[in-house]
Design a protein around this motif. Structure first.
Motif, PDB file in Angstrom:
ATOM      1  N   UNK A 135      67.587  41.976  21.383  1.00 37.17           N
ATOM      2  CA  UNK A 135      68.562  42.070  20.297  1.00 37.17           C
ATOM      3  C   UNK A 135      69.950  41.985  20.889  1.00 37.17           C
ATOM      4  N   UNK A 136      70.701  40.970  20.483  1.00 37.88           N
ATOM      5  CA  UNK A 136      72.067  40.772  20.970  1.00 37.88           C
ATOM      6  C   UNK A 136      73.015  41.481  20.015  1.00 37.88           C
ATOM      7  N   UNK A 137      73.810  42.413  20.567  1.00 38.23           N
ATOM      8  CA  UNK A 137      74.613  43.303  19.724  1.00 38.23           C
ATOM      9  C   UNK A 137      76.099  43.194  20.048  1.00 38.23           C
ATOM     10  N   UNK A 138      76.786  42.220  19.443  1.00 33.70           N
ATOM     11  CA  UNK A 138      78.246  42.166  19.575  1.00 33.70           C
ATOM     12  C   UNK A 138      78.904  43.185  18.649  1.00 33.70           C
ATOM     13  N   UNK A 139      80.206  43.368  18.783  1.00 31.41           N
ATOM     14  CA  UNK A 139      80.961  44.238  17.876  1.00 31.41           C
ATOM     15  C   UNK A 139      81.860  43.367  16.999  1.00 31.41           C
ATOM     16  N   UNK A 169      90.479  50.885  20.776  1.00 28.93           N
ATOM     17  CA  UNK A 169      89.809  49.971  21.714  1.00 28.93           C
ATOM     18  C   UNK A 169      88.600  49.292  21.080  1.00 28.93           C
ATOM     19  N   UNK A 170      88.456  48.017  21.348  1.00 27.36           N
ATOM     20  CA  UNK A 170      87.349  47.230  20.793  1.00 27.36           C
ATOM     21  C   UNK A 170      86.739  46.363  21.896  1.00 27.36           C
ATOM     22  N   UNK A 171      85.423  46.299  21.924  1.00 28.25           N
ATOM     23  CA  UNK A 171      84.732  45.358  22.811  1.00 28.25           C
ATOM     24  C   UNK A 171      84.624  44.009  22.098  1.00 28.25           C
ATOM     25  N   UNK A 172      85.735  43.301  22.051  1.00 32.73           N
ATOM     26  CA  UNK A 172      85.780  42.004  21.377  1.00 32.73           C
ATOM     27  C   UNK A 172      84.901  40.997  22.120  1.00 32.73           C
ATOM     28  N   UNK A 173      84.345  40.046  21.382  1.00 34.40           N
ATOM     29  CA  UNK A 173      83.637  38.920  21.988  1.00 34.40           C
ATOM     30  C   UNK A 173      83.761  37.715  21.071  1.00 34.40           C
ATOM     31  N   UNK A 174      83.563  36.544  21.629  1.00 32.29           N
ATOM     32  CA  UNK A 174      83.614  35.318  20.834  1.00 32.29           C
ATOM     33  C   UNK A 174      82.202  34.838  20.532  1.00 32.29           C
ATOM     34  N   UNK A 175      82.089  33.928  19.585  1.00 38.17           N
ATOM     35  CA  UNK A 175      80.792  33.314  19.303  1.00 38.17           C
ATOM     36  C   UNK A 175      80.269  32.578  20.535  1.00 38.17           C
ATOM     37  N   UNK A 196      74.169  44.553  24.616  1.00 41.22           N
ATOM     38  CA  UNK A 196      75.488  44.601  23.968  1.00 41.22           C
ATOM     39  C   UNK A 196      76.406  43.547  24.572  1.00 41.22           C
ATOM     40  N   UNK A 197      77.207  42.928  23.723  1.00 38.78           N
ATOM     41  CA  UNK A 197      78.126  41.872  24.158  1.00 38.78           C
ATOM     42  C   UNK A 197      79.542  42.261  23.776  1.00 38.78           C
ATOM     43  N   UNK A 198      80.458  42.205  24.733  1.00 35.31           N
ATOM     44  CA  UNK A 198      81.854  42.520  24.438  1.00 35.31           C
ATOM     45  C   UNK A 198      82.620  42.906  25.676  1.00 35.31           C
ATOM     46  N   UNK A 199      83.922  42.936  25.543  1.00 36.58           N
ATOM     47  CA  UNK A 199      84.795  43.236  26.669  1.00 36.58           C
ATOM     48  C   UNK A 199      84.670  44.688  27.119  1.00 36.58           C
ATOM     49  N   UNK A 260      81.200  48.956  23.287  1.00 38.31           N
ATOM     50  CA  UNK A 260      79.812  48.920  23.738  1.00 38.31           C
ATOM     51  C   UNK A 260      79.625  49.848  24.935  1.00 38.31           C
ATOM     52  N   UNK A 261      78.373  50.213  25.182  1.00 37.01           N
ATOM     53  CA  UNK A 261      78.041  51.032  26.349  1.00 37.01           C
ATOM     54  C   UNK A 261      77.768  50.112  27.537  1.00 37.01           C
ATOM     55  N   UNK A 262      78.230  50.517  28.706  1.00 36.59           N
ATOM     56  CA  UNK A 262      78.025  49.678  29.893  1.00 36.59           C
ATOM     57  C   UNK A 262      76.546  49.552  30.236  1.00 36.59           C
TER      58      UNK A 262
END
Length: 286
Positions: A135-139, A169-175, A196-199, A260-262
Motif C-alpha cells: 500500500x503506497x501512502x502519500x500525504x 510540516x507536511x511530507x509533500x510528494x508529487x505524482x 509511506x511517500x513524502x519528504x 510520514x513515519x521514517x
C-alpha cells in the motif's frame, strides 16, 4: 506477464504507466474509455463495479495498480467490493494500492480513514486474500500547488497562498514520486505492507515558497489562508467536489502536521527519495 494500471489517463495512473514502460515492463492501461489514450497504448476497457470483468482482466497478471476514483460514496463502496472480489478470485501475482492521500497508518488520529471506509475495506480484503500486497501512502500532493488560484498568484504577485499554518510540516510528494514507488513495488514484490511517500524532513510553507523563489527567479513568500477562504477560491473550479477538500483542510488545521513515519518510508524501505521541489517544478516546466 503484464501489469494492469487503473486510471492510466489520470494524474496517478499515467505516470505509473510511463514508469513501468521505462523499466521494460508490459503495462496495460485499464480505463473507462481506451480511445482517449495515445495511439499504440496497450489498453482494456474497464468498469470498476463489474467484478466478473475485472476478474478476467486480473487473471494471469504480473501485477495490478489500484486506486479508488473520487465519486459518490455508494459508487466507491461498490467499486472497492468488486475489485476485492476480482483480486481474491483471479489472484494476480502482485497488487499495489495507492491511498491517494488518505491516512491509513495513524490509528487513533482524527485524520485516520474510518475502518469501514471503501479504502480501508479494500486494503483489508485484498490483504486477507493472501495476494502479495503493498500500500503506497502519500500525504499531500505537490500538484495541489499548480492549481491556477495557487500558482497564478505565486508567479504574478510573489505570494504562495495555501490553507495551512506557516509552520505546519507536511511530507509533500508529487505524482511522479508516487509513480516511481509504485513501479518499484510492482516489479519487486519483496516489500509488503504500507510504504509511506513524502519528504523527510517535512516541508513548511516557507520551504515551498523558497523553492518557488529559486525556480521563478523572483521573491515568493508564503501566506497562510483559512480553509474557508481556500474554498472560495476552488469552488468555481471544483463545484460540489470542493466540499470534501475544504473539510480535509479544516481537519488538518486542528493538527500539528501531516508527516510520514521514517520507519515505513520509501526512503527507508526502498532507498527512494522524493524529488527536490525545484527539480519537480523544472520537470513540469511550471
Amino acid at each position: 506477464m503484464t501489469y494492469i494500471v487503473h486510471g492510466a489517463t489520470g494524474a496517478q495512473g499515467s505516470p505509473v504507466l510511463s514508469s513501468l514502460a521505462a523499466r521494460g515492463a508490459s503495462p496495460i492501461a485499464a480505463v473507462r474509455t481506451p480511445d482517449t489514450l495515445p495511439a499504440g497504448t496497450a489498453s482494456v476497457a474497464v468498469d470498476l463495479s463489474d467484478a466478473d470483468a475485472l476478474t478476467g482482466i486480473y487473471r494471469g497478471a504480473k501485477g495490478v495498480f489500484i486506486h479508488l476514483p473520487m465519486g459518490a460514496p455508494a459508487d466507491t463502496k461498490a467499486q472497492a467490493a468488486a475489485i476485492a472480489t476480482a483480486v481474491t478470485t483471479a489472484r494476480p501475482d502482485r497488487v499495489v494500492i495507492s491511498t491517494s492521500g488518505q491516512i491509513i497508518d495513524q490509528p487513533g488520529s482524527p485524520l485516520q480513514a474510518p475502518d469501514n471506509s471503501p479504502l480501508m475495506t479494500l486494503i483489508r480484503e485484498v490483504t486477507a486474500a493472501g495476494v502479495s500486497t503493498a500500500v503506497v501512502a502519500p500525504r499531500l500532493y505537490l500538484e495541489n500547488l499548480l492549481l491556477p488560484v495557487i500558482a497564478g498568484p505565486a508567479r504574478e504577485e510573489g505570494v504562495l497562498r495555501y490553507p495551512l499554518p506557516e509552520t505546519f510540516p507536511v511530507s509533500w510528494s508529487s505524482h511522479l514520486d508516487v509513480a516511481a514507488t509504485v513501479a518499484h513495488l510492482l516489479t519487486d514484490p519483496t516489500i509488503t505492507g504500507n510504504v509511506a511517500v513524502g519528504h523527510l524532513p517535512a516541508l513548511t510553507g516557507p520551504d515551498l515558497a523558497s523553492a518557488f523563489t529559486s525556480h521563478l527567479g523572483r521573491d515568493v513568500h508564503f501566506e497562510a489562508i483559512t480553509p474557508d477562504a481556500f474554498g472560495e477560491l476552488i469552488t468555481p473550479l471544483f463545484g460540489p467536489a470542493a466540499a470534501p477538500v475544504i473539510a480535509l483542510y479544516q481537519a488538518l488545521n486542528t493538527q500539528d502536521g501531516n508527516v510520514i513515519a521514517e520507519a515505513n518510508s520509501a526512503q527507508k524501505l526502498l532507498g527512494l527519495s522524493p524529488r527536490p521541489i525545484t527539480q519537480w517544478l523544472s520537470e513540469l516546466g511550471v
